[in-house]
Design a protein around this motif. Structure first.
Motif, PDB file in Angstrom:
ATOM      1  N   ARG A 144       1.016  -1.188   0.088  1.00 34.43           N
ATOM      2  CA  ARG A 144      -0.126   0.073  -0.156  1.00 34.43           C
ATOM      3  C   ARG A 144       0.854   1.136   0.114  1.00 34.43           C
ATOM      4  NH1 ARG A 144      -2.523  -3.527  -1.270  1.00 34.43           N
ATOM      5  NH2 ARG A 144      -4.474  -4.479  -0.368  1.00 34.43           N
ATOM      6  N   PRO A 145       0.384   2.349  -0.668  1.00 32.84           N
ATOM      7  CA  PRO A 145       1.273   3.663  -0.415  1.00 32.84           C
ATOM      8  C   PRO A 145       1.796   3.635   0.958  1.00 32.84           C
ATOM      9  CG  PRO A 145      -0.770   4.131  -2.006  1.00 32.84           C
ATOM     10  CD  PRO A 145      -0.769   2.608  -1.379  1.00 32.84           C
ATOM     11  N   THR A 146       0.976   3.722   2.015  1.00 37.65           N
ATOM     12  CA  THR A 146       1.397   3.845   3.335  1.00 37.65           C
ATOM     13  C   THR A 146       2.650   3.534   3.530  1.00 37.65           C
ATOM     14  OG1 THR A 146      -0.249   2.431   4.141  1.00 37.65           O
ATOM     15  CG2 THR A 146      -0.728   4.751   3.990  1.00 37.65           C
ATOM     16  N   ASP A 147       2.841   2.283   2.910  1.00 32.07           N
ATOM     17  CA  ASP A 147       3.872   1.357   3.532  1.00 32.07           C
ATOM     18  C   ASP A 147       5.327   1.775   3.182  1.00 32.07           C
ATOM     19  OD1 ASP A 147       2.201  -0.831   4.120  1.00 32.07           O
ATOM     20  OD2 ASP A 147       2.086  -1.591   2.330  1.00 32.07           O
ATOM     21  N   ILE A 148       5.175   2.763   2.189  1.00 31.50           N
ATOM     22  CA  ILE A 148       6.655   3.517   1.785  1.00 31.50           C
ATOM     23  C   ILE A 148       7.108   4.288   2.813  1.00 31.50           C
ATOM     24  CG2 ILE A 148       7.563   4.928   0.080  1.00 31.50           C
ATOM     25  CD1 ILE A 148       5.591   3.932  -1.935  1.00 31.50           C
ATOM     26  N   ARG A 149       6.176   5.307   3.445  1.00 29.62           N
ATOM     27  CA  ARG A 149       6.919   6.087   4.440  1.00 29.62           C
ATOM     28  C   ARG A 149       7.222   5.132   5.624  1.00 29.62           C
ATOM     29  NH1 ARG A 149       3.331  11.242   6.346  1.00 29.62           N
ATOM     30  NH2 ARG A 149       4.363  11.992   4.506  1.00 29.62           N
ATOM     31  N   THR A 150       6.193   4.214   6.023  1.00 29.07           N
ATOM     32  CA  THR A 150       6.561   3.557   7.354  1.00 29.07           C
ATOM     33  C   THR A 150       8.024   2.803   7.189  1.00 29.07           C
ATOM     34  OG1 THR A 150       4.347   2.926   7.676  1.00 29.07           O
ATOM     35  CG2 THR A 150       5.751   1.377   8.888  1.00 29.07           C
ATOM     36  N   LEU A 151       8.326   2.254   6.069  1.00 27.21           N
ATOM     37  CA  LEU A 151       9.395   1.461   5.791  1.00 27.21           C
ATOM     38  C   LEU A 151      10.718   2.685   5.758  1.00 27.21           C
ATOM     39  CD1 LEU A 151       8.067  -1.350   3.483  1.00 27.21           C
ATOM     40  CD2 LEU A 151       9.309  -1.740   5.693  1.00 27.21           C
ATOM     41  N   ALA A 152      10.655   3.681   5.121  1.00 31.14           N
ATOM     42  CA  ALA A 152      11.488   4.555   4.989  1.00 31.14           C
ATOM     43  C   ALA A 152      11.881   5.001   6.498  1.00 31.14           C
ATOM     44  CB  ALA A 152      11.015   5.803   4.192  1.00 31.14           C
ATOM     45  N   GLU A 153      10.961   5.062   7.369  1.00 28.21           N
ATOM     46  CA  GLU A 153      11.340   5.587   8.965  1.00 28.21           C
ATOM     47  C   GLU A 153      12.175   4.455   9.433  1.00 28.21           C
ATOM     48  OE1 GLU A 153       7.403   6.095  10.314  1.00 28.21           O
ATOM     49  OE2 GLU A 153       7.139   8.091   9.421  1.00 28.21           O
ATOM     50  N   LEU A 154      11.555   3.264   9.265  1.00 29.97           N
ATOM     51  CA  LEU A 154      12.476   1.941   9.734  1.00 29.97           C
ATOM     52  C   LEU A 154      14.088   2.141   9.245  1.00 29.97           C
ATOM     53  CD1 LEU A 154      12.934  -0.684  11.144  1.00 29.97           C
ATOM     54  CD2 LEU A 154      11.924  -1.843   9.308  1.00 29.97           C
ATOM     55  N   GLN A 155      14.128   2.574   7.802  1.00 29.64           N
ATOM     56  CA  GLN A 155      15.437   2.596   7.500  1.00 29.64           C
ATOM     57  C   GLN A 155      16.307   3.563   7.927  1.00 29.64           C
ATOM     58  OE1 GLN A 155      13.748   2.925   3.350  1.00 29.64           O
ATOM     59  NE2 GLN A 155      12.851   0.701   3.299  1.00 29.64           N
ATOM     60  N   ASN A 156      15.497   4.693   8.209  1.00 26.65           N
ATOM     61  CA  ASN A 156      16.473   5.639   8.828  1.00 26.65           C
ATOM     62  C   ASN A 156      16.971   5.131  10.267  1.00 26.65           C
ATOM     63  OD1 ASN A 156      16.189   7.793   6.811  1.00 26.65           O
ATOM     64  ND2 ASN A 156      14.069   8.306   7.384  1.00 26.65           N
ATOM     65  N   LYS A 157      15.965   4.640  10.857  1.00 25.04           N
ATOM     66  CA  LYS A 157      16.422   4.173  12.346  1.00 25.04           C
ATOM     67  C   LYS A 157      17.513   3.044  12.041  1.00 25.04           C
ATOM     68  CE  LYS A 157      11.899   4.956  14.391  1.00 25.04           C
ATOM     69  NZ  LYS A 157      10.726   4.274  14.796  1.00 25.04           N
ATOM     70  N   LEU A 158      17.554   2.408  11.103  1.00 20.90           N
ATOM     71  CA  LEU A 158      18.568   1.104  10.922  1.00 20.90           C
ATOM     72  C   LEU A 158      20.035   1.925  10.631  1.00 20.90           C
ATOM     73  CD1 LEU A 158      16.624  -1.318   8.784  1.00 20.90           C
ATOM     74  CD2 LEU A 158      17.500  -1.965  11.151  1.00 20.90           C
ATOM     75  N   ILE A 159      19.703   2.939  10.019  1.00 18.31           N
ATOM     76  CA  ILE A 159      21.282   3.462   9.633  1.00 18.31           C
ATOM     77  C   ILE A 159      21.725   4.140  10.810  1.00 18.31           C
ATOM     78  CG2 ILE A 159      22.509   5.425   8.351  1.00 18.31           C
ATOM     79  CD1 ILE A 159      20.750   4.723   5.870  1.00 18.31           C
ATOM     80  N   ALA A 160      21.005   4.712  11.572  1.00 20.03           N
ATOM     81  CA  ALA A 160      21.366   5.522  12.946  1.00 20.03           C
ATOM     82  C   ALA A 160      21.917   4.281  13.738  1.00 20.03           C
ATOM     83  CB  ALA A 160      20.170   6.175  13.520  1.00 20.03           C
ATOM     84  N   ALA A 161      21.284   3.145  13.953  1.00 18.37           N
ATOM     85  CA  ALA A 161      21.525   2.055  14.670  1.00 18.37           C
ATOM     86  C   ALA A 161      22.953   1.515  14.554  1.00 18.37           C
ATOM     87  CB  ALA A 161      20.623   1.208  14.929  1.00 18.37           C
ATOM     88  N   ALA A 162      23.288   1.728  12.962  1.00 17.92           N
ATOM     89  CA  ALA A 162      24.407   1.157  12.600  1.00 17.92           C
ATOM     90  C   ALA A 162      25.792   1.895  13.189  1.00 17.92           C
ATOM     91  CB  ALA A 162      24.393   0.723  11.317  1.00 17.92           C
TER      92      ALA A 162
END
Length: 418
Positions: free
Chosen positions: A322-340
């Motif tokens: 769904r279109p809303t999945d894109i924003r949700t996953l982008a937020e997770l991706q930002n968190k993963l880079i920060a955690a790395a």
């Protein structure tokens, strides 16, 4: 007939119950009751039905006075499977129509629709192929998704959509001697060194499988690990590692790999492939957001994403997202880079990758990283120039390599702490 019923139930499980096709294959009883060629046919039929879902539905709508009711999912799915045989697989009309109607008569849920199916499928057989050919580019995709691709990729979008209609070849990564293995396997070398096979036999029957000489990996998926450069002897962290193709790459290149993924079930496949290929890695079941360890010499983060770059192999993804999945996953991706960040030694590279075609999950995430203490290390000659963006990142999409069968869509960027 039973294969057609199974294919319809696979389609219904995806479209009406929101399950991925791979999950449906494990839970649909009618499919699991099949064997051999019937089982393969049912899977191929369901996959074709999903790959051409939009187009087949558009043709069917021309011959239905009104859509079949939502309360009749079996009937809608079986009609779609019958039309898919006629429009996509080229099944002779007498077989496609007759056996679909027979299947409808065999099921309590669809018996009342058998006469309607007979009439509609006969019209599809007569006029449907021409109607399918006349549909505009992108007709087989959800409109919201194709609209996004037109905005992002412009004139390339129709070519991407067209590339998704073809059954993809099988790509293989080898531990060594790619040219020799290409000859043994009857394949060809891609421009990036993967081995490509068309119409291969069962994977387990191919030379070198039992010996662990190679593993299945799309040619585009094999590129991000190369962006880390020479990893021999280095400690490398593979975050979100399952199912493990990149872990195998890094281990084969001589790295001391720690592979982290939160799915123990998906990691089981990595354990199997490590054992088969006789490669070694430390495998840890943990959430990448919480994982802690001594800093590494390099990190590969193949982040969870919408996976819209893999529709050649997983056409169900287009209809499950769904279109809303894109924003949700982008937020997770930002968190993963920060955690790395605290897991990297000073000036050590992190390669961020996603198998998505959506800009928010690629350049958008990297732009956020650049605002938060990272800097880009542009790519130069590590990969073919056609895959390098103006910013120095990697972008592949399905319309690349049209003469040899296309490519999955991947984005990757190489970052270091500023």
């Amino acid at each position: 007939m039973n294969a057609r019923v199974a294919a319809a139930e696979l389609l219904m499980t995806v479209m009406d119950r929101g399950r991925a096709l791979e999950d449906a294959l494990a839970v649909v009883h009618s499919f699991n009751a099949l064997e051999g060629r019937d089982r393969a046919f049912a899977r191929a039929l369901a996959t074709a039905g999903l790959r051409r879902l939009g187009g087949v539905n558009a043709v069917l709508s021309r011959f239905l006075d009104r859509p079949l009711p939502e309360t009749a999912p079996h009937a809608r799915a079986l009609l779609h499977i019958g039309a898919t045989q006629l429009l996509v697989l080229g099944t002779p009309p007498h077989a496609a129509v007759g056996e679909t109607v027979e299947a409808a008569n065999s099921l309590r849920e669809t018996r009342g629709f058998a006469k309607l199916m007979n009439a509609v499928l006969r019209k599809v057989a007569a006029n449907g192929p021409q109607l399918l050919q006349q549909l505009p580019p992108g007709a087989d995709l959800p409109p919201w998704l194709y609209t996004r691709w037109r905005a992002t990729y412009g004139d390339a979008a129709p070519h991407i959509a067209q590339a998704l209609l073809q059954e993809p070849p099988l790509d293989i990564s080898v531990k060594s001697d790619a040219e020799e293995w290409a000859e043994k396997l009857g394949g060809v070398l891609t421009p990036t060194g993967s081995i490509r096979l068309t119409s291969p036999p069962p994977i387990e029957s191919l030379p070198g499988f039992d010996d662990g000489a190679w593993w299945v990996q799309d040619a585009a998926a094999a590129l991000p690990a190369r962006l880390l450069g020479d990893v021999a002897g280095k400690r490398v962290l593979d975050l979100c590692a399952a199912p493990g193709g990149k872990t195998l790459q890094l281990a084969a290149a001589g790295a001391h790999v720690t592979a982290v993924d939160k799915s123990e079930q998906r990691l089981s496949r990595l354990h199997e492939n490590l054992a088969r290929t006789k490669l070694s890695a430390t495998v840890i079941a943990a959430d990448a957001l919480d994982f802690r360890a001594e800093p590494f010499d390099a990190i590969l983060l193949d982040a969870p994403c919408t996976s819209t770059g893999t529709l050649r192999r997983h056409p169900d993804v287009a209809w499950l997202r769904r279109p809303t999945d894109i924003r949700t996953l982008a937020e997770l991706q930002n968190k993963l880079i920060a955690a790395a960040a605290p897991l990297l030694k000073p000036d050590a590279p992190l390669v961020y990758a996603v198998c998505s075609l959506e800009p928010e999950e690629g350049p958008g995430v990297v732009a956020e990283a650049l605002r938060n203490g990272w800097r880009r290390q542009p790519l130069t000659d590590e990969i073919p120039s056609e895959f390098i963006t103006a910013d120095g990142d990697m972008r592949t999409h399905p319309a690349h390599w049209p003469n040899i069968g296309g490519l999955d869509g991947f984005y990757a960027a190489r970052l270091v702490r500023a």
